[in-house]
Design a protein around this motif. Structure first.
Motif: not given
Length: 193
Positions: A4, A14, A6
């Motif tokens: 994912f 997240y 950031m």
């Protein structure tokens, strides 16, 4: 599923995903899958495979949101009447939580497609594993492969964890007779004649 980005504002998203994944996975592990790690692993593998197939077909690169929603959906369907809290103290039944998250993500402008895919995959697992065999009397279409039971055996008994059981505190008599028990006598009956 595990990647994912950031950068920018996605860091908070997240963290929310990690919170939901941890929270509802733990609730599943201590609830319906308590003592059955192979069944929990099968649910995660099944959901992951379905998401990868859908992701390849629909050209979806990030699958963490759908994975979180699929796990959350399974928990919510197994605990329909549990009251959950959402932001600002809003309370409702757990069966509505995936749909509230979908609507919330649509409102804040993320589209909601990933959440919808997660709900569909979670429903596919829930329907094939629980709903169809139990409520509709159909054949069990999904079953945990035996190889998962080999690597993740079911826990037997009510105690879990590692280590040895504590040794007995009861003293055993030595050969010399040093640790003999005291002879307390016959005793008296209470409340008798």
């Amino acid at each position: 599923v595990l990647y994912f980005p950031m950068s920018g504002p996605s860091g908070f998203h997240y963290l929310m995903n990690l919170y939901f994944l941890y929270s509802y996975s733990t609730r599943l592990e201590t609830g319906i899958f308590d003592g059955k790690p192979a069944e929990m692993a099968f649910m995660l593998i099944f959901n992951w495979l379905c998401l990868v197939i859908i992701g390849c077909a629909a050209d979806m690169m990030l699958l963490m949101d759908p994975m979180v929603l699929s796990v959350l959906y399974v928990w919510c369907q197994l605990n329909k009447d549990t009251v959950v809290s959402f932001w600002f103290g809003t309370q409702f039944k757990a069966m509505y939580l995936p749909w509230v998250l979908l609507a919330f993500n649509m409102i804040i402008g993320q589209g909601g497609l990933l959440e919808l895919v997660g709900i569909i995959v979670g429903h596919l697992y829930f329907f094939l594993m629980f709903k169809y065999p139990q409520d509709f009397g159909g054949a069990r279409l999904l079953s945990v492969p035996n190889i998962l039971y080999k690597y993740f055996p079911n826990r037997r008994g009510g105690v879990s964890g590692f280590g040895m059981a504590p040794s007995s505190r009861r003293q055993t008599p030595d050969n010399n007779g040093d640790n003999q028990r005291h002879n307390w006598g016959r005793g008296n009956n209470l409340g008798g004649d």
